[in-house]
Design a protein around this motif. Structure first.
Motif, PDB file in Angstrom:
ATOM      1  N   PHE A  75      -0.367 -12.949   3.840  1.00  0.00           N
ATOM      2  CA  PHE A  75      -1.312 -11.771   3.504  1.00  0.00           C
ATOM      3  C   PHE A  75      -2.005 -12.067   2.396  1.00  0.00           C
ATOM      4  CE2 PHE A  75       2.127  -9.458   5.832  1.00  0.00           C
ATOM      5  CZ  PHE A  75       1.317  -8.978   6.902  1.00  0.00           C
ATOM      6  N   ALA A  76      -1.655 -12.997   1.569  1.00  0.00           N
ATOM      7  CA  ALA A  76      -2.535 -13.088   0.180  1.00  0.00           C
ATOM      8  C   ALA A  76      -3.745 -14.188   0.622  1.00  0.00           C
ATOM      9  CB  ALA A  76      -1.683 -13.518  -1.129  1.00  0.00           C
ATOM     10  N   ARG A  77      -3.271 -15.246   1.118  1.00  0.00           N
ATOM     11  CA  ARG A  77      -4.457 -16.304   1.081  1.00  0.00           C
ATOM     12  C   ARG A  77      -5.021 -16.691   2.412  1.00  0.00           C
ATOM     13  NH1 ARG A  77      -6.379 -16.640  -3.785  1.00  0.00           N
ATOM     14  NH2 ARG A  77      -4.704 -16.338  -5.226  1.00  0.00           N
ATOM     15  N   ARG A 126      -5.399  -8.131   9.399  1.00  0.00           N
ATOM     16  CA  ARG A 126      -4.399  -8.272   8.150  1.00  0.00           C
ATOM     17  C   ARG A 126      -4.264  -7.270   7.496  1.00  0.00           C
ATOM     18  NH1 ARG A 126      -6.129 -12.514   3.171  1.00  0.00           N
ATOM     19  NH2 ARG A 126      -7.490 -10.851   3.023  1.00  0.00           N
ATOM     20  N   GLY A 127      -5.376  -6.483   7.098  1.00  0.00           N
ATOM     21  CA  GLY A 127      -5.009  -5.198   6.218  1.00  0.00           C
ATOM     22  C   GLY A 127      -4.169  -4.305   7.140  1.00  0.00           C
ATOM     23  N   VAL A 184       1.180  -1.526   8.017  1.00  0.00           N
ATOM     24  CA  VAL A 184       2.491  -1.386   8.841  1.00  0.00           C
ATOM     25  C   VAL A 184       3.660  -1.913   8.174  1.00  0.00           C
ATOM     26  CG1 VAL A 184       3.567  -1.867  10.984  1.00  0.00           C
ATOM     27  CG2 VAL A 184       1.082  -1.401  11.180  1.00  0.00           C
ATOM     28  N   VAL A 185       3.598  -3.170   7.435  1.00  0.00           N
ATOM     29  CA  VAL A 185       4.767  -3.522   7.076  1.00  0.00           C
ATOM     30  C   VAL A 185       5.163  -2.648   5.869  1.00  0.00           C
ATOM     31  CG1 VAL A 185       5.405  -5.344   5.495  1.00  0.00           C
ATOM     32  CG2 VAL A 185       4.310  -5.890   7.585  1.00  0.00           C
ATOM     33  N   LEU A 186       4.174  -2.270   5.054  1.00  0.00           N
ATOM     34  CA  LEU A 186       4.656  -1.215   3.887  1.00  0.00           C
ATOM     35  C   LEU A 186       5.132  -0.023   4.398  1.00  0.00           C
ATOM     36  CD1 LEU A 186       1.437  -1.678   1.239  1.00  0.00           C
ATOM     37  CD2 LEU A 186       3.832  -2.828   1.338  1.00  0.00           C
TER      38      LEU A 186
END
Length: 296
Positions: free
Chosen positions: A117-119, A125-126, A131-133
């Motif tokens: 998610f960072a790189r 992706r966003g 959804v994960v959060l």
């Protein structure tokens, strides 16, 4: 000549006096802060001190003298009673196995997901990260029934794997590691790509060694949370040989709560020791992870 020397000495003394800080009395703000910290310390450590001292009282006097925590002497017989009444070593082994594997699993999955998610740039992706959060907003009590149905369908009912597998994915750990990886220089990935390293090799050889403070936070928090977890083991396990420590210590209360208070608290004290040891050995990494990036 003498007068000039005396004037220089007086001027030098005056400069030193001006540079020397004056002692100030305690301000009202300092006293207020100290009072708040003392009260918070008493409220935090008071129950722990009461638990330890009561566990070292004779079982017949554990609630005697109006609930006083002081007695004429120390009695450690309650700790021996804990091992007589429950299979303490089995409970400790189950808890160590479950919490250890969950902590390692969360460190692994959080590191991989956080790095992606960072790189790694990919479409959606966003949205996927949102959804994960969003899963962090769903209480465990809401998802326990679907999890139980899945575990039963996989044939893992009443096993330690039923406690381990559902707890390995971690939304909070993913968020934490994503923020940690975003705080590392992006030029490292560019330099690795110029050298021909794949994204996986860049993660393994460049970013992962720098991510240990963040992984320590994930591991310590996961261990402490699941070491004290009671709800999921109560739902997902039935056999006593699969009980974890918090669930097994409930039997110390006896039928209708007739068990010895000192014995129950002795079991609580014993259950706190492994978590305390983990914290003492991991506090340096925990401190480094929490303060990473402050001076950047």
């Amino acid at each position: 000549m003498t007068t000039l020397t005396e004037n220089e000495s007086i001027a030098s003394t005056g400069r030193r006096t001006a540079l020397t800080p004056r002692r100030k009395g305690l301000s009202g703000r300092t006293v207020g802060r100290a009072t708040i910290l003392i009260v918070a310390t008493i409220l935090t450590l008071g129950p722990v001190v009461w638990t330890v001292l009561t566990s070292m009282r004779p079982p017949t006097e554990s609630l005697g003298a109006g609930g006083s925590i002081f007695s004429g002497g120390l009695d450690f017989s309650s700790y021996a009673d804990v091992f007589k009444q429950v299979h303490m070593w089995l409970l400790i082994w189950n808890s160590v196995l479950v919490t250890g594997l969950i902590a390692v699993g969360q460190m692994f999955t959080a590191a991989l997901a956080g790095y992606v998610f960072a790189r790694i740039e990919f479409k959606g992706r966003g949205l996927l990260f949102s959804v994960v959060l969003a899963t962090m907003m769903v209480p465990m009590q809401v998802t326990i029934v679907p999890v139980f149905m899945l575990i039963r369908g996989m044939g893992l009912s009443d096993t330690l794997l039923a406690l381990i597998l559902p707890a390995i994915p971690t939304a909070f750990g993913t968020f934490l590691m994503r923020q940690f990886f975003m705080g590392l220089p992006g030029e490292l990935a560019e330099a690795a790509a110029i050298d021909g390293a794949s994204p996986l090799r860049t993660f393994r050889s460049v970013y992962l060694p720098l991510a240990w403070p963040g992984l320590a936070i994930v591991g310590i928090l996961a261990f402490n949370f699941h070491w004290n977890e009671f709800f999921r083991p109560l739902i997902l396990t039935i056999s006593e040989e699969n009980f974890t420590l918090p669930l097994g210590l409930v039997s110390l209360q006896g039928n209708m709560g007739t068990g010895s208070v000192a014995t129950v608290l002795a079991g609580v004290v014993l259950s706190m020791i492994p978590a305390l040891v983990v914290f003492l050995f991991g506090q340096r990494y925990l401190r480094e992870g929490l303060t990473a990036g402050i001076n950047k």
